[in-house]
Design an enzyme around this catalytic site. Structure first.
Site, PDB file in Angstrom:
ATOM      1  N   GLU A 150       0.821  -1.211   0.000  1.00 37.95           N
ATOM      2  CA  GLU A 150       0.000   0.000   0.000  1.00 37.95           C
ATOM      3  C   GLU A 150       0.857   1.263   0.000  1.00 37.95           C
ATOM      4  OE1 GLU A 150      -4.126  -0.474   2.062  1.00 37.95           O
ATOM      5  OE2 GLU A 150      -2.652  -1.560   3.284  1.00 37.95           O
ATOM      6  N   GLU A 189      -4.362  -9.465   3.019  1.00 42.77           N
ATOM      7  CA  GLU A 189      -5.291  -9.222   4.122  1.00 42.77           C
ATOM      8  C   GLU A 189      -6.489 -10.165   4.104  1.00 42.77           C
ATOM      9  OE1 GLU A 189      -3.248  -5.190   3.455  1.00 42.77           O
ATOM     10  OE2 GLU A 189      -3.898  -6.901   2.242  1.00 42.77           O
TER      11      GLU A 189
END
Length: 258
Positions: free
Chosen positions: A112, A132
């Site tokens: 990210e 995730e």
């Protein structure tokens, strides 16, 4: 000791995430240290490019899972999530160009943050991904929105839905990074890229970044008008005329940032 080390080499400042015992996992103190480091290099006019890398085997292996597991939604939203969103957005719109030298794992928050960094150079040992989903979560530090703006939607969904890791070559192939280099030459090649960028006009680079960031959020007609206005600002600067004069005089330009 700060979890972010700052070193300088000429016009390049290197920020090293130094928590190798956690594979450089991001927690709240690390976010705060990142902000302090960015404050320092932002205020230093001698710094023209910022290079990010990690200590040990990882770039950033993700968030601190134990910390995440200890929180409920509202506490996460108002503390960690708000802090990390503010940090990654700050990196994304930072006026000085940013480069990542990805030395190992860049998973979850590690990928990210890469989505917010301008140029991404990978060691052949690097591994990227948004795993995730394997924890019953999904990317929550801006990853869902940045990746769909940078990759084809079907590829972005596959990366997030499966949680699979990508090799360095796969990450470049899908468009997550610029190029792969041998692990032993990662820092020298990343530094060479930084030095090449640092030789350009820092003022023009700042205005170019602002044009790209703002224009990316506008409809095309508005973005073109914004570009027209910004290049007018550039032509009011001494650096633009120094660059043109140097070209006509067949010499190297000397950019001052004014």
């Amino acid at each position: 000791m700060s979890p972010i080390d700052i070193t300088r080499d000429g016009a390049v400042a290197t920020l090293t995430i130094n928590r190798p015992e956690t594979l450089n996992a991001i927690d709240v103190p690390t976010i705060k240290a990142f902000h302090a480091a960015l404050d320092e290099v932002e205020a230093d006019d001698s710094v023209r490019v910022v290079l990010f890398t990690g200590a040990g085997r990882a770039f950033i292996a993700g968030g601190d899972i134990a910390d995440l597991n200890s929180r409920q939604g509202l506490a996460h939203y108002s503390e960690f999530a708000e802090d990390i969103h503010r940090l990654f957005r700050r990196i994304e719109i930072f006026d000085k160009p940013t480069v990542a030298a990805v030395n190992g794992f860049a998973l979850g928050g590690g990928t990210e943050i890469l989505l917010a960094i301008d140029i991404r150079i990978l060691s052949d040992k690097a591994r990227l991904g948004l795993p995730e989903i394997n924890l019953g979560l999904f990317p929550g530090a801006g990853g869902t929105q940045r990746i769909i703006r940078q990759l084809p939607l079907c590829r972005a969904k596959e990366i997030m839905f499966t949680g699979d890791m990508l090799s360095a070559d796969e990450a470049v192939a899908v468009g997550l990074a610029n190029r792969v280099v041998p692990h032993d030459t990662l820092m020298s090649e990343a530094m060479a890229t930084c030095e090449k960028i640092a030789s350009k006009s820092p003022l023009t680079l700042k205005l170019l970044k602002r044009t790209l960031v703002a224009g990316g959020d506008m409809p095309l007609a508005a973005a073109l008008a914004h570009e027209q206005a910004m290049i007018g600002l550039v032509l009011d600067a001494a650096d633009a005329h120094e660059g043109c004069s140097a070209f006509l005089e067949k010499r190297a330009p000397s950019f001052k940032g004014v």
